[in-house]
Every structure is written in structure tokens, then in C-alpha cells.
Scaffold this active site. Structure first.
Site, PDB file in Angstrom:
ATOM      1  N   ASN A  57      18.896  38.382  67.597  1.00 33.02           N
ATOM      2  CA  ASN A  57      19.237  38.973  68.419  1.00 33.02           C
ATOM      3  C   ASN A  57      20.606  38.261  69.012  1.00 33.02           C
ATOM      4  O   ASN A  57      20.424  37.197  69.567  1.00 33.02           O
ATOM      5  CB  ASN A  57      18.331  38.864  69.371  1.00 33.02           C
ATOM      6  N   GLU A  99      20.671  43.999  69.102  1.00 33.61           N
ATOM      7  CA  GLU A  99      21.462  43.878  70.349  1.00 33.61           C
ATOM      8  C   GLU A  99      23.004  43.502  70.216  1.00 33.61           C
ATOM      9  O   GLU A  99      23.671  42.622  70.560  1.00 33.61           O
ATOM     10  CB  GLU A  99      20.983  42.969  71.280  1.00 33.61           C
ATOM     11  N   TYR A 110      14.718  46.583  67.293  1.00 34.23           N
ATOM     12  CA  TYR A 110      15.008  45.905  68.676  1.00 34.23           C
ATOM     13  C   TYR A 110      14.000  46.887  69.392  1.00 34.23           C
ATOM     14  O   TYR A 110      14.480  48.086  69.932  1.00 34.23           O
ATOM     15  CB  TYR A 110      16.363  45.922  69.119  1.00 34.23           C
ATOM     16  N   ASP A 140      13.645  41.399  67.313  1.00 29.70           N
ATOM     17  CA  ASP A 140      13.486  41.307  68.952  1.00 29.70           C
ATOM     18  C   ASP A 140      12.364  41.936  69.381  1.00 29.70           C
ATOM     19  O   ASP A 140      12.454  43.413  69.606  1.00 29.70           O
ATOM     20  CB  ASP A 140      14.390  41.247  69.823  1.00 29.70           C
ATOM     21  N   ASN A 185      10.135  41.848  71.735  1.00 25.90           N
ATOM     22  CA  ASN A 185      10.103  41.853  73.051  1.00 25.90           C
ATOM     23  C   ASN A 185       8.697  41.892  73.621  1.00 25.90           C
ATOM     24  O   ASN A 185       8.252  42.467  74.613  1.00 25.90           O
ATOM     25  CB  ASN A 185      10.693  43.415  73.736  1.00 25.90           C
ATOM     26  N   ASP A 197      21.218  34.107  73.810  1.00 24.46           N
ATOM     27  CA  ASP A 197      20.224  33.720  74.349  1.00 24.46           C
ATOM     28  C   ASP A 197      18.833  33.433  73.483  1.00 24.46           C
ATOM     29  O   ASP A 197      17.814  32.986  73.895  1.00 24.46           O
ATOM     30  CB  ASP A 197      19.805  34.353  75.850  1.00 24.46           C
ATOM     31  N   HIS A 198      19.050  34.165  72.411  1.00 24.71           N
ATOM     32  CA  HIS A 198      18.176  33.843  71.241  1.00 24.71           C
ATOM     33  C   HIS A 198      18.635  33.144  70.437  1.00 24.71           C
ATOM     34  O   HIS A 198      19.800  32.847  70.313  1.00 24.71           O
ATOM     35  CB  HIS A 198      17.865  35.292  70.788  1.00 24.71           C
TER      36      HIS A 198
END
Length: 506
Positions: free
Chosen positions: A254, A283, A359, A399, A401, A496-497
Site C-alpha cells: 500500500n 492506494e 484494497y 491491504d 484493513n 505509512d505501510h
């Protein structure tokens, strides 16, 4: 990465200075006036903490706050207070979910420390030094009391930031030598504390170096269980396969915005180091008009790339598969119009399996999309995978989530109602994927290992390894034994991943 903020020199040890004893009372008065300012400032901080704690104990009150009240609350804890009410609510909830009862985020804490330490600088240095080193009694008892309060406040501040504090060992050693010069009398408490600091610095030097260079190897979990250990890719990955073993290396990441990432040298360096066959991105935040230009900037040797973008909300979501190997076929989405407007799924068919780059929708601020996520999206994706599985095994990556178990998140108790860790999402993950015969490859290979793939920017979680495992490789049970390695690549930054990898024997 944000550079460390320097604090005032008043936070460092001070050497004794020669002073005129006639000035003692005057210095005591100065200390007393500054102490009152310090106490006033400390009470302001405490009032903000009380307000945050009140909201934490009654989360329903958060939604009733006005925009102005939300902004005031956020500013009081040094959190940016811009945007619409939804943005402000999200920021406040995120702050409370990711902080202990009396813990501010690092930037806010540093701001408060800086203000308090700046106030303490106005206090006479001689008066403070006299308290530590001069064994003669001070005439004014009130002066001692006020200076004690100030010193205690400074000690609390220093203790609160001990994990990131840079200690000047040379100065402390000088101080400890001076305390040894005193006759056989037992050294004062302050001197004993300085000596013990030197020992603690020596003991923690190796740990501090590890935190700075390889923070992901530091065990970080608020509710650890017996036998759990931190993930370390240098020691936990199996030996490479022999050259005559037919295999495929898949990578998933991601990227949280591909255009920004392509400006960094790390993207091409990652390809050279990992030498992957297929790269799955989530993303990307691209629009369809950007695709051709992006393709020209991609890596050499990866001629096959397939993209899907959000059309319902431009510059949002988006997924891609980039491959050395030309797939037999490619399809986009689930084939359901209600789910396919956000560019969340690409499927590539290879000789022996289907690869799905996904995603999964985030349940969002206030969990406004939670019902859609667990009652519509997850079951539809599960049915799609099972339909593909009728002809070939399936590999789902991306991802997803969801931090499925408590081992997959640093602070499970504090995130029970946070998107990605609600009971509903975790149960849906188990029901729609694991119970349907899809294997979480990382968890099967590392059953008691704490390894994260996401660290929020807001609180600097990556530096202290306070994260979530949201990224997965799920495979059909029929090919689970062909997985040679399912791993995390935590040292790669730019998002951030971090990337995750899978080596599959063919």
C-alpha cells in the site's frame, strides 16, 4: 522523517558555580516567582488532560461537540484542527484511541516540555545548583519549598521523555566525580540519582541504537502473551531456494499515493534488492488520465501492468498489478456495480493460480461504512474468490484493513471500536476468508510473532514500532504447502505501510 527537536540547555546537567551567598535570598525569590508560573501552566495542561479523559470515558459526547469545541479541544493537545466536522471528529478519536490516558502525542508533548523548560530557565542557575551540591542549609525555608517544586516538575518532564532523551554522559561523569570527592558522608539523593543515570545510560545504549536503526525488532505490545516475540526478517526468514527450484516472488505494498513515491530513489532500489516477479500496489490514488505517464516512469523489465482507478471519487483508492510475466487474462473489480466504482480490485490469471490485488474498504470515521464492509463487501469478495477457486487456486494480497487478532495490533484494548479492529470486522475476516479455506500465510509461518505492516504518521508509531498488521497474503489451502516464505519488509519507507512478500514454489 521529522528531525528531533532540541530542548533548552536547562534540561542538561549544570556544573557547580561560585556564588555570592548574599544573593541567596534574591535567587530564592526569583525561583519562587517562576515556580508560580510553572504551577499555573501545569494546571492548564492538567485541565486539558481531564477534558480528554472525560471524553474518553463517554465517547458519545464527542459527536455532540460543535466544530468550535472540537477545534478548541484539538488545539489544546497540539493536534491540527483543520477541515470539516468529520475531519475534526476523526482526528480527536484517533488521538484518544492511540494515546494513554495522560499521554499526548510526541509533538504536543515536546511543545509542552519546551514551554515548561523555557519557564524554568528564568530561575537562577545558581539557586538550582546550590540545591544539588551545596550541603549548607538555606536560610529561607520557603525558598527551598518553591525550588523543590520546580525541580520536581523538571524531573517529571525528564522522566516522561526518557525514551527519546539524548544524554550527555561526559557531563554526568564529571558530576559523579565531584560527588565522590565529598568525605565519607553519604551523598545526597540528587547525587546518587546522577550516578545511577550513568549506569542506566550504559545499560540502555545498545537498546537505543536498536530502536533508532531497526525499530521493528523491538517488541512492542500493550497486552503481550507468553512466548510472543518481535519479528526480525534478518533471523526469521528461511534460506533461499536453490536455483533449480521453480518459484515465483510476489510483493505487495500500500503505497499511499504512487506519484509521490516515484520521486524517491527507494522505489527502484526496492526492485533491485527484492528482484520480485510481480508487484501489487494499493492506494495508488491515480486517475485514469495519469496511467500512461506513470507507465513510462515504471521499472525496466516489468512490461505488463494493469491498473484500476476510482471513478466515484477521483484521486482515491486505486490498485495495480505490475509483472514481468504476462498473465493469461486480467479482470477488474468484482463484477458488481455497487462495489466497482472505487478501483479496489485487479485479478490476473497465471498458469497455476489466480492473483487478486485488493484494497478492502476502510470502515471509516465513526465506522460509517462498517455495515457495508461486513455485510456487503466482504461476502461479495469471498464469493468471488470461491468462484475463481473452482478452476485454479487463489492468492489474495493487499491491504485488507483488518488486524485479525490481538497479536496483530499494538494496543488492542484501546482500539476495540476503531476501524480495522472492531469485533464485527474481525469476525467477518474469519467467516468470509479463513473459514472458507484461505490461509493467512504469515501467521501460519510465524504463529507467535508480532510483526506490523502499518504505522500511523500522526503519532510517529514507526519509530517505536507501535503498529498494526493490515496487509496479507491469503492463499487457497491447496497451495499453502507450496509457500516457501511469507515475510514483511519493514525497513522500506515512503508510505505509512511497508511491503510484504511471498515466495511460492511452482
Amino acid at each position: 522523517m521529522r528531525s528531533k527537536r532540541r530542548f533548552s540547555n536547562s534540561s542538561e546537567p549544570v556544573l557547580p558555580v561560585v556564588e555570592n551567598k548574599k544573593d541567596k535570598k534574591l535567587k530564592g525569590l526569583e525561583a519562587r516567582s517562576v515556580s508560580k508560573k510553572y504551577i499555573a501552566k501545569e494546571s492548564d495542561v492538567n485541565s486539558h488532560s481531564i477534558e480528554i479523559e472525560r471524553l474518553r470515558n463517554d465517547p458519545a459526547k464527542i459527536d455532540t461537540l460543535t466544530v468550535e469545541e472540537l477545534r478548541k479541544t484539538l488545539r489544546s493537545v497540539k493536534v491540527p484542527a483543520k477541515g470539516r466536522k468529520d475531519d475534526l471528529l476523526s482526528a480527536l478519536k484517533s488521538f484518544m484511541d492511540n494515546n494513554d490516558t495522560n499521554e499526548l502525542d510526541p509533538q504536543a508533548r515536546e511543545e509542552q516540555e519546551k514551554k515548561l523548560l523555557a519557564a524554568s530557565e528564568n530561575t537562577s542557575v545558581e539557586a538550582t545548583t546550590e540545591k544539588v551540591f551545596d550541603e549548607d542549609p538555606v536560610d529561607d525555608v520557603n525558598d527551598i519549598s518553591e525550588i523543590d517544586k520546580l525541580n520536581e516538575g523538571k524531573r517529571r518532564l525528564n522522566q516522561s521523555r526518557s525514551a527519546k532523551k539524548t544524554v550527555k554522559v561526559t557531563n554526568k561523569k564529571k558530576l559523579s566525580v565531584k560527588s565522590d570527592d565529598v568525605s565519607d558522608c553519604k551523598p545526597p539523593r540528587e547525587k546518587r540519582k546522577i550516578s545511577s543515570d550513568i549506569v542506566s545510560v550504559a545499560q540502555s545504549e545498545e537498546i537505543s541504537t536498536t530502536i533508532q536503526t531497526e525499530p521493528w525488532t523491538v517488541f512492542a505490545h500493550k497486552k503481550p502473551q507468553k512466548g510472543w516475540i518481535a519479528y526480525n526478517p534478518r533471523t526469521m526468514r528461511p534460506p533461499p531456494l536453490t536455483q533449480d527450484t521453480n518459484s515465483l516472488k510476489l510483493l505487495s505494498w500500500n503505497v499511499n499515493g504512487l506519484r509521490a513515491l516515484l520521486k524517491l530513489e527507494g522505489f527502484s532500489a526496492l526492485a533491485q534488492r527484492e528482484d520480485f516477479d510481480v508487484l501489487c500496489l494499493q492506494e495508488t490514488k491515480l486517475q485514469e488520465k495519469d496511467i500512461e505517464q506513470i507507465k513510462q516512469r515504471l521499472l525496466d523489465g516489468y512490461e505488463n501492468s494493469f491498473w484500476t482507478c476510482s471513478v466515484s471519487k477521483l484521486g482515491y483508492s486505486g490498485t495495480s498489478i505490475i509483472s514481468r510475466i504476462k498473465p493469461l487474462s486480467v479482470r477488474y473489480g468484482l463484477g458488481i456495480s455497487d462495489h466497482d466504482g472505487e478501483g479496489r480490485l485487479v485479478t490476473a490469471e497465471f498458469d497455476t493460480f489466480y492473483l487478486i490485488c485488493g484494497y478492502v474498504p476502510n470502515s471509516g470515521d465513526g465506522l460509517r461504512r462498517l455495515t457495508y464492509r461486513v455485510t456487503e463487501w466482504d461476502p461479495s469478495l469471498s464469493n468471488y474468490l470461491k468462484e475463481l477457486e473452482k478452476s485454479k487456486p487463489v492468492v489474495l494480497t493487499g491491504d485488507l484493513n483488518c488486524a485479525h487478532e490481538e497479536i496483530d495490533i499494538y494496543n488492542p484494548a484501546g482500539n476495540k471500536r476503531s476501524a480495522g479492529f472492531t469485533d464485527e470486522e474481525r469476525q467477518s475476516f474469519a467467516t468470509n476468508f479463513l473459514s472458507k479455506g484461505f490461509v493467512d500465510t504469515f501467521r501460519r509461518q510465524h504463529p507467535g510473532v508480532v510483526g506490523y505492516t502499518y504505522w500511523g504518521y500522526r503519532h510517529g508509531g514507526r519509530k517505536t514500532n507501535k503498529g498494526w498488521r493490515l496487509d496479507y497474503f491469503l492463499v487457497s489451502e491447496s497451495i499453502a504447502d507450496k509457500v516457501h516464505d511469507s515475510y514483511i519488509v519493514p525497513d522500506v519507507t515512503g508510505s505509512d505501510h511497508c511491503p510484504i512478500g511471498l515466495i511460492l514454489k511452482l
